[in-house]
Design a protein around this motif. Sequence first.
Motif, PDB file in Angstrom:
ATOM      1  N   UNK A   3      -3.161  -0.333  10.683  1.00 15.94           N
ATOM      2  CA  UNK A   3      -4.403  -1.349  10.668  1.00 15.94           C
ATOM      3  C   UNK A   3      -4.667  -1.373   8.970  1.00 15.94           C
ATOM      4  N   UNK A   4      -5.437  -2.213   8.652  1.00 13.55           N
ATOM      5  CA  UNK A   4      -6.003  -2.554   7.207  1.00 13.55           C
ATOM      6  C   UNK A   4      -6.827  -1.214   6.870  1.00 13.55           C
ATOM      7  N   UNK A   5      -7.691  -0.781   7.769  1.00 12.05           N
ATOM      8  CA  UNK A   5      -8.488   0.524   7.336  1.00 12.05           C
ATOM      9  C   UNK A   5      -7.315   1.563   6.874  1.00 12.05           C
ATOM     10  N   UNK A   6      -6.151   1.903   7.626  1.00 14.91           N
ATOM     11  CA  UNK A   6      -5.358   2.739   7.424  1.00 14.91           C
ATOM     12  C   UNK A   6      -4.548   2.458   6.038  1.00 14.91           C
ATOM     13  N   UNK A   7      -4.408   1.256   5.775  1.00 15.13           N
ATOM     14  CA  UNK A   7      -3.752   0.686   4.529  1.00 15.13           C
ATOM     15  C   UNK A   7      -4.761   1.155   3.252  1.00 15.13           C
ATOM     16  N   UNK A   8      -5.918   1.074   3.660  1.00 15.40           N
ATOM     17  CA  UNK A   8      -6.779   1.343   2.385  1.00 15.40           C
ATOM     18  C   UNK A   8      -6.872   2.644   2.374  1.00 15.40           C
ATOM     19  N   UNK A   9      -6.811   3.360   3.435  1.00 15.87           N
ATOM     20  CA  UNK A   9      -6.664   5.320   3.059  1.00 15.87           C
ATOM     21  C   UNK A   9      -5.754   5.514   2.242  1.00 15.87           C
TER      22      UNK A   9
END
Length: 320
Positions: free
Chosen positions: A21-27
């Motif tokens: 997910x985009x959130x995981x990529x940001x992490x």
Amino acid sequence: MNHNAPLPLAHLTGNRPRVLTLAQLREHGVSASEAAERPWRQILPGVFLLHAGPATSEERLHAALLYAGRRGAGEAMITGLAALALYRFASAPPLLALSHIDVLVPGTRRLRSTGDVRIVRAHTAPRSLEVTGLPVAPVARAVADAVAQLSDAGTVRRLLSEAVRSGHCEPAAVVRELTVARLLNRPHVVDAVESLLAEGRAIAENRLYQVVRGYELPDPVWNVDLRIPGGPHLGGVDAYWPEHAVAVEIDTRAPRQGEDEEWSECVRKRETLERLGVTVVHITPRKLRDWPEQQAAVIRTALTASGDREPAAYLVVLPR
């Protein structure tokens, strides 16, 4: 940004599904703009495929779960034909052939079907099972969700039959889910259910026969009707030991329309037989399948205890 510069995602490459997910990529330190510059593809809202080319079946499943579960608020699980494919149903299409992945979510979730993901809502979500490392709906629920999307009578019949014949679940569990889903008003589903119940009863009767033979119980008479001499018909039983006045009845009732009437008739028959001195042992198909030794012990106990009871009334035993 230099496209050749390594991103901090090396530990996510290899054999594992490369979807995030985009959130995981940001992490992992990847911004939305950086993700857009890579040769990646957003295959679902907020879900990226981290390589060029089409997604594999496994990546489609992971992406569907990431999309459905990215906001939390309850567990998402694979259901329908995709779930049956994971359970290795021969009558279900392979994952590669499926145009949609059905995902079951709690009914309170505000989530729309999109792309190749079809959202299915559950008023009361079942507990998922882990299949190939993924949360998957129980077979009976997955079958009902698959049937809801099918109009071909042959396919529906094959799915229901395989669910029972392969030992995944009992007919009553399938019919219960079809009832909750309000699918029993469809003629092709009703026809398939009739075949399912008949096949389920035949399987249960064979298991009862194996219990009697395998645990060396005395031979009963099989599938008989009981009557009072010159009197009324008392009902049929699956096995009867006349010298012991012990009857076994397989309970294959399913939650269908008119269940109350059927249950009342079952209770009346049992009470009548017991007033006449007959011990009636009720056994479910699931108990015969999962705990045969225990069922043999129950029947043996009833046969042994018959010597301590008052003699039963004389009954006429007729083939059913």
